[in-house]
Design an enzyme around this catalytic site. Structure first.
Site, PDB file in Angstrom:
ATOM      1  N   TRP A  28       0.839  -1.201   0.000  1.00 39.94           N
ATOM      2  CA  TRP A  28       0.000   0.000   0.000  1.00 39.94           C
ATOM      3  C   TRP A  28       0.877   1.256   0.000  1.00 39.94           C
ATOM      4  O   TRP A  28       0.619   2.221  -0.724  1.00 39.94           O
ATOM      5  CB  TRP A  28      -0.930  -0.032   1.208  1.00 39.94           C
ATOM      6  CG  TRP A  28      -1.870   1.122   1.340  1.00 39.94           C
ATOM      7  CD1 TRP A  28      -1.887   2.039   2.335  1.00 39.94           C
ATOM      8  CD2 TRP A  28      -2.932   1.487   0.448  1.00 39.94           C
ATOM      9  NE1 TRP A  28      -2.895   2.950   2.126  1.00 39.94           N
ATOM     10  CE2 TRP A  28      -3.555   2.639   0.969  1.00 39.94           C
ATOM     11  CE3 TRP A  28      -3.414   0.943  -0.758  1.00 39.94           C
ATOM     12  CZ2 TRP A  28      -4.627   3.268   0.347  1.00 39.94           C
ATOM     13  CZ3 TRP A  28      -4.482   1.571  -1.383  1.00 39.94           C
ATOM     14  CH2 TRP A  28      -5.081   2.718  -0.833  1.00 39.94           C
TER      15      TRP A  28
ATOM     16  N   GLY B 103       1.592   8.319   8.849  1.00 38.54           N
ATOM     17  CA  GLY B 103       0.853   7.082   9.091  1.00 38.54           C
ATOM     18  C   GLY B 103       1.064   6.133   7.934  1.00 38.54           C
ATOM     19  O   GLY B 103       1.447   6.546   6.837  1.00 38.54           O
ATOM     20  N   CYS B 104       0.814   4.843   8.206  1.00 38.29           N
ATOM     21  CA  CYS B 104       1.152   3.814   7.208  1.00 38.29           C
ATOM     22  C   CYS B 104      -0.030   3.382   6.356  1.00 38.29           C
ATOM     23  O   CYS B 104       0.154   2.719   5.343  1.00 38.29           O
ATOM     24  CB  CYS B 104       1.731   2.594   7.898  1.00 38.29           C
ATOM     25  SG  CYS B 104       3.314   2.920   8.661  1.00 38.29           S
ATOM     26  N   VAL B 105      -1.238   3.677   6.782  1.00 40.46           N
ATOM     27  CA  VAL B 105      -2.375   3.186   6.008  1.00 40.46           C
ATOM     28  C   VAL B 105      -3.023   4.324   5.254  1.00 40.46           C
ATOM     29  O   VAL B 105      -3.590   4.146   4.199  1.00 40.46           O
ATOM     30  CB  VAL B 105      -3.454   2.536   6.902  1.00 40.46           C
ATOM     31  CG1 VAL B 105      -4.297   1.572   6.065  1.00 40.46           C
ATOM     32  CG2 VAL B 105      -2.840   1.846   8.077  1.00 40.46           C
TER      33      VAL B 105
END
Lengths: 166, 105
Positions: A28, B103-105
């Site tokens: 992602w 942030g990672c998402v």
């Protein structure tokens, strides 16, 4: 940005819940940064794309030396005795604990993460040898899995890519 | 701290070209930044994402992640990647005058 398109390929070989996330998170991030992403699912990793398994991935406490009781609120780094980990119900407990932590952090489920990756342009493939071994068909996989391919196909399609084995 | 003159205004940027003071941002800067990122013109759909990203950053103090944008603005992941092709995370942040998503998402 370099002129050449950067490409990353992940090989997912594990079906445990904790081992499902690395490729999803990094994939992602890669898509968000404009990097081509291909994911090849092999052996137990096929649980991540198997319709019947994707929502039921688990994390067993047995033989996991890093899983300490502080995850359950016990202070310090007290281990979980291995014989306790083997009791019926321990794996579901550990699994629901991890799922809850992920949910609290706003991390999507494996199914939702994969949908996001596919929508973002990631290409998903299943490994032919594993598919034959487990007696699976393309219909057994979630939408977004493009094809069942051989190891040789995978080598062809990942020319110039950075490959990460998980 | 480096500066960059864009759309007739001199603004502070970091090494990677992200603006460091969101207050210096203007719509004209967004249009110019978008061109630099290969997006010729900003449509209403682009603005929906940009406006949401700026609102989110203003209220939370952090540049929003892609998932924050899709869940908060109602723009689908597919549309987000179509509107800001080849790396929406960095592109949205840059055009909206924000830092890299936290942030990672």
């Amino acid at each position: 940005m370099a002129d050449e398109q950067r490409k990353i390929a992940f090989i997912c070989s594990k079906g445990n819940l904790d081992m499902a996330y690395p490729a999803l998170v990094m994939g992602w991030a890669a898509l968000g940064n404009g990097i081509d992403v291909t994911i090849f699912f092999t052996f137990w990793g096929m649980d991540m794309i198997n319709k019947a398994r994707i929502d039921h991935l688990e994390i067993p406490p047995v033989a996991n030396a890093s899983m300490k009781m502080n995850m359950m609120g016990v202070p310090g780094y007290v281990g979980i005795p291995q014989f306790l980990g083997a009791f019926p119900g321990m794996t579901p407990i550990a699994t629901s604990l991890m799922n809850k932590k992920m949910k609290d952090l706003g991390v999507p489920t494996v199914r939702e993460y994969l949908e996001m990756l596919v929508d973002g342009g990631a290409k998903l493939y299943a490994c032919k040898m594993s598919v034959d071994m487990f007696g699976l068909k393309k219909d057994d996989f979630v939408d977004g899995v493009i094809d069942i391919v051989t190891a040789g196909d995978f080598m062809d399609m990942t020319e110039g890519a950075q490959i990460i084995f998980i | 701290m480096a500066t960059k003159t864009i759309a007739g205004k001199t603004v502070q940027v970091n090494d990677e070209g992200f603006m460091t003071n969101p207050a210096e941002w203007t719509k004209e800067i967004a249009i110019e930044m978008a061109r630099e990122e290969g997006i010729e013109s900003l449509t209403d759909a682009h603005w929906k994402v940009i406006d949401y990203a700026r609102q989110s950053a203003a209220s939370s103090g952090a540049s929003p992640t892609l998932r924050t944008i899709t869940t908060g603005s109602g723009v689908s992941t597919k549309d987000l990647f179509a509107l800001f092709p080849k790396g929406p995370a960095k592109k949205v942040a840059k055009i909206a005058g924000l830092g890299k998503p936290e942030g990672c998402v």
